[in-house]
Design a protein around this motif. Sequence first.
Motif, PDB file in Angstrom:
ATOM      1  N   HIS A 104       0.679  -1.322   0.093  1.00  0.00           N
ATOM      2  CA  HIS A 104       0.049   0.003  -0.051  1.00  0.00           C
ATOM      3  C   HIS A 104       0.886   1.224  -0.125  1.00  0.00           C
ATOM      4  O   HIS A 104       0.407   2.264  -0.789  1.00  0.00           O
ATOM      5  CB  HIS A 104      -0.993   0.044   1.528  1.00  0.00           C
ATOM      6  N   LEU A 105       1.916   1.206   0.747  1.00  0.00           N
ATOM      7  CA  LEU A 105       2.811   2.298   0.876  1.00  0.00           C
ATOM      8  C   LEU A 105       3.451   2.653  -0.589  1.00  0.00           C
ATOM      9  O   LEU A 105       3.528   3.970  -1.081  1.00  0.00           O
ATOM     10  CB  LEU A 105       3.841   2.124   1.719  1.00  0.00           C
ATOM     11  N   GLN A 106       3.830   1.647  -1.221  1.00  0.00           N
ATOM     12  CA  GLN A 106       4.355   1.648  -2.477  1.00  0.00           C
ATOM     13  C   GLN A 106       3.481   2.304  -3.454  1.00  0.00           C
ATOM     14  O   GLN A 106       3.838   3.253  -4.374  1.00  0.00           O
ATOM     15  CB  GLN A 106       4.992   0.312  -3.156  1.00  0.00           C
ATOM     16  N   VAL A 107       2.343   1.861  -3.438  1.00  0.00           N
ATOM     17  CA  VAL A 107       1.133   2.459  -4.331  1.00  0.00           C
ATOM     18  C   VAL A 107       1.145   3.998  -4.038  1.00  0.00           C
ATOM     19  O   VAL A 107       1.201   4.968  -5.097  1.00  0.00           O
ATOM     20  CB  VAL A 107      -0.230   1.773  -3.977  1.00  0.00           C
ATOM     21  N   LEU A 108       0.816   4.304  -2.855  1.00  0.00           N
ATOM     22  CA  LEU A 108       0.848   5.801  -2.386  1.00  0.00           C
ATOM     23  C   LEU A 108       2.086   6.500  -3.183  1.00  0.00           C
ATOM     24  O   LEU A 108       1.996   7.663  -3.178  1.00  0.00           O
ATOM     25  CB  LEU A 108       0.582   5.768  -0.971  1.00  0.00           C
ATOM     26  N   LYS A 109       3.219   5.849  -2.696  1.00  0.00           N
ATOM     27  CA  LYS A 109       4.552   6.513  -3.193  1.00  0.00           C
ATOM     28  C   LYS A 109       4.476   6.623  -4.582  1.00  0.00           C
ATOM     29  O   LYS A 109       4.819   7.712  -5.180  1.00  0.00           O
ATOM     30  CB  LYS A 109       5.739   5.779  -2.898  1.00  0.00           C
ATOM     31  N   ASP A 110       4.151   5.812  -5.353  1.00  0.00           N
ATOM     32  CA  ASP A 110       4.185   5.633  -6.757  1.00  0.00           C
ATOM     33  C   ASP A 110       3.235   6.617  -7.461  1.00  0.00           C
ATOM     34  O   ASP A 110       3.681   7.408  -8.575  1.00  0.00           O
ATOM     35  CB  ASP A 110       3.662   4.367  -7.411  1.00  0.00           C
ATOM     36  N   ALA A 111       2.071   7.067  -6.691  1.00  0.00           N
ATOM     37  CA  ALA A 111       1.152   7.890  -7.006  1.00  0.00           C
ATOM     38  C   ALA A 111       1.531   9.191  -6.722  1.00  0.00           C
ATOM     39  O   ALA A 111       1.037  10.325  -7.038  1.00  0.00           O
ATOM     40  CB  ALA A 111      -0.133   7.777  -6.499  1.00  0.00           C
ATOM     41  N   GLY A 112       2.883   9.482  -5.933  1.00  0.00           N
ATOM     42  CA  GLY A 112       3.272  10.707  -5.554  1.00  0.00           C
ATOM     43  C   GLY A 112       2.428  11.266  -4.229  1.00  0.00           C
ATOM     44  O   GLY A 112       2.771  12.631  -3.828  1.00  0.00           O
ATOM     45  N   LEU A 113       1.860  10.560  -3.688  1.00  0.00           N
ATOM     46  CA  LEU A 113       0.967  11.164  -2.544  1.00  0.00           C
ATOM     47  C   LEU A 113       1.791  10.878  -1.339  1.00  0.00           C
ATOM     48  O   LEU A 113       1.449  11.659  -0.131  1.00  0.00           O
ATOM     49  CB  LEU A 113      -0.218  10.162  -2.435  1.00  0.00           C
ATOM     50  N   ILE A 114       2.878  10.185  -1.004  1.00  0.00           N
ATOM     51  CA  ILE A 114       3.609  10.220   0.086  1.00  0.00           C
ATOM     52  C   ILE A 114       5.264  10.114  -0.282  1.00  0.00           C
ATOM     53  O   ILE A 114       5.636   9.751  -1.436  1.00  0.00           O
ATOM     54  CB  ILE A 114       3.279   9.038   1.211  1.00  0.00           C
ATOM     55  N   ILE A 115       5.966  10.524   0.708  1.00  0.00           N
ATOM     56  CA  ILE A 115       7.278  10.679   0.453  1.00  0.00           C
ATOM     57  C   ILE A 115       8.043   9.707   1.402  1.00  0.00           C
ATOM     58  O   ILE A 115       7.749   9.749   2.561  1.00  0.00           O
ATOM     59  CB  ILE A 115       7.835  12.317   0.665  1.00  0.00           C
ATOM     60  N   GLU A 116       9.142   9.303   0.970  1.00  0.00           N
ATOM     61  CA  GLU A 116       9.802   8.265   1.668  1.00  0.00           C
ATOM     62  C   GLU A 116      11.054   8.769   2.054  1.00  0.00           C
ATOM     63  O   GLU A 116      11.747   9.234   1.074  1.00  0.00           O
ATOM     64  CB  GLU A 116       9.916   6.877   1.130  1.00  0.00           C
ATOM     65  N   ARG A 117      11.565   8.803   3.227  1.00  0.00           N
ATOM     66  CA  ARG A 117      13.104   8.872   3.543  1.00  0.00           C
ATOM     67  C   ARG A 117      13.766   7.864   4.509  1.00  0.00           C
ATOM     68  O   ARG A 117      12.888   7.265   5.076  1.00  0.00           O
ATOM     69  CB  ARG A 117      13.414  10.374   4.107  1.00  0.00           C
ATOM     70  N   ARG A 118      14.786   7.778   4.214  1.00  0.00           N
ATOM     71  CA  ARG A 118      15.550   6.600   5.080  1.00  0.00           C
ATOM     72  C   ARG A 118      16.232   7.273   6.339  1.00  0.00           C
ATOM     73  O   ARG A 118      16.796   8.328   6.191  1.00  0.00           O
ATOM     74  CB  ARG A 118      16.633   5.905   4.040  1.00  0.00           C
ATOM     75  N   ASP A 119      16.193   6.689   7.448  1.00  0.00           N
ATOM     76  CA  ASP A 119      16.890   6.911   8.583  1.00  0.00           C
ATOM     77  C   ASP A 119      17.622   5.626   9.112  1.00  0.00           C
ATOM     78  O   ASP A 119      16.900   4.813   9.717  1.00  0.00           O
ATOM     79  CB  ASP A 119      15.537   7.389   9.568  1.00  0.00           C
ATOM     80  N   GLY A 120      18.941   5.475   8.463  1.00  0.00           N
ATOM     81  CA  GLY A 120      19.530   4.105   8.823  1.00  0.00           C
ATOM     82  C   GLY A 120      18.824   3.132   7.961  1.00  0.00           C
ATOM     83  O   GLY A 120      18.493   3.541   6.757  1.00  0.00           O
ATOM     84  N   THR A 121      18.285   1.989   8.774  1.00  0.00           N
ATOM     85  CA  THR A 121      17.551   0.795   8.064  1.00  0.00           C
ATOM     86  C   THR A 121      15.997   1.222   7.845  1.00  0.00           C
ATOM     87  O   THR A 121      15.294   0.544   7.214  1.00  0.00           O
ATOM     88  CB  THR A 121      18.016  -0.412   8.733  1.00  0.00           C
ATOM     89  N   ARG A 122      15.638   2.090   8.539  1.00  0.00           N
ATOM     90  CA  ARG A 122      14.333   2.715   8.545  1.00  0.00           C
ATOM     91  C   ARG A 122      13.568   3.477   7.575  1.00  0.00           C
ATOM     92  O   ARG A 122      14.602   4.182   6.996  1.00  0.00           O
ATOM     93  CB  ARG A 122      13.906   3.347  10.053  1.00  0.00           C
ATOM     94  N   ARG A 123      12.600   3.029   7.153  1.00  0.00           N
ATOM     95  CA  ARG A 123      12.012   4.007   6.019  1.00  0.00           C
ATOM     96  C   ARG A 123      11.080   4.869   6.831  1.00  0.00           C
ATOM     97  O   ARG A 123      10.027   4.186   7.420  1.00  0.00           O
ATOM     98  CB  ARG A 123      11.301   3.213   5.021  1.00  0.00           C
ATOM     99  N   ILE A 124      10.901   6.130   6.677  1.00  0.00           N
ATOM    100  CA  ILE A 124       9.893   6.880   7.347  1.00  0.00           C
ATOM    101  C   ILE A 124       9.184   7.819   5.980  1.00  0.00           C
ATOM    102  O   ILE A 124       9.666   7.980   5.047  1.00  0.00           O
ATOM    103  CB  ILE A 124      10.673   8.053   7.854  1.00  0.00           C
ATOM    104  N   TYR A 125       7.935   7.638   6.528  1.00  0.00           N
ATOM    105  CA  TYR A 125       6.892   7.989   5.726  1.00  0.00           C
ATOM    106  C   TYR A 125       6.112   9.460   6.047  1.00  0.00           C
ATOM    107  O   TYR A 125       5.877   9.419   6.943  1.00  0.00           O
ATOM    108  CB  TYR A 125       5.802   6.972   5.339  1.00  0.00           C
ATOM    109  N   ARG A 126       5.774  10.399   5.046  1.00  0.00           N
ATOM    110  CA  ARG A 126       4.963  11.407   5.442  1.00  0.00           C
ATOM    111  C   ARG A 126       4.255  11.971   4.043  1.00  0.00           C
ATOM    112  O   ARG A 126       4.665  11.438   2.889  1.00  0.00           O
ATOM    113  CB  ARG A 126       5.872  12.778   5.915  1.00  0.00           C
ATOM    114  N   ALA A 127       3.059  12.476   4.170  1.00  0.00           N
ATOM    115  CA  ALA A 127       2.354  12.899   2.874  1.00  0.00           C
ATOM    116  C   ALA A 127       2.928  13.678   2.340  1.00  0.00           C
ATOM    117  O   ALA A 127       3.570  14.528   2.811  1.00  0.00           O
ATOM    118  CB  ALA A 127       0.757  13.228   3.511  1.00  0.00           C
ATOM    119  N   SER A 128       2.991  13.907   1.019  1.00  0.00           N
ATOM    120  CA  SER A 128       3.262  14.971   0.238  1.00  0.00           C
ATOM    121  C   SER A 128       2.281  16.154   0.045  1.00  0.00           C
ATOM    122  O   SER A 128       1.307  16.074  -0.193  1.00  0.00           O
ATOM    123  CB  SER A 128       3.253  14.522  -1.161  1.00  0.00           C
ATOM    124  N   GLU A 129       2.634  17.293   0.804  1.00  0.00           N
ATOM    125  CA  GLU A 129       1.790  18.482   1.259  1.00  0.00           C
ATOM    126  C   GLU A 129       1.512  18.859  -0.275  1.00  0.00           C
ATOM    127  O   GLU A 129       0.154  19.466  -0.541  1.00  0.00           O
ATOM    128  CB  GLU A 129       2.526  19.548   1.961  1.00  0.00           C
TER     129      GLU A 129
END
Length: 112
Positions: free
Chosen positions: A48-73
């Motif tokens: 689900h996160l990948q679909v949202l990311k592909d649609a440009g609705l969320i942004i992913e950033r890396r923090d070490g091995t963790r992936r952090i997500y936020r909505a694209s304003e």
Amino acid sequence: MSGDLDDVLRAIAEPRRRAILRLVATEELPAGRIAEHFDVTRSAVSQHLQVLKDAGLIIERRDGTRRIYRASEEALSELRNVVESLWQQSLMKARDTAEGVEGRAHDESAVG
């Protein structure tokens, strides 16, 4: 729009993806914390996160091995503009229809 509008609409058509989007609309969350809110596998949440990311609705950033997500304003603002435009068109059509009906009723009573 950041993503293709059809992709965006398909992405938010699924209730879990809308719920994910609401979760990350106000704060950044790691994938694991997002997954805690759902009764599905982490793999399903990742999809689900990948679909949202592909649609440009969320942004992913890396923090070490963790992936952090936020909505694209930006994407949410663009989506809001699209929905508001559709809403305005609908209201104008309803107004025109109502005025057309009222106008005909008024014209008919003046003739009678």
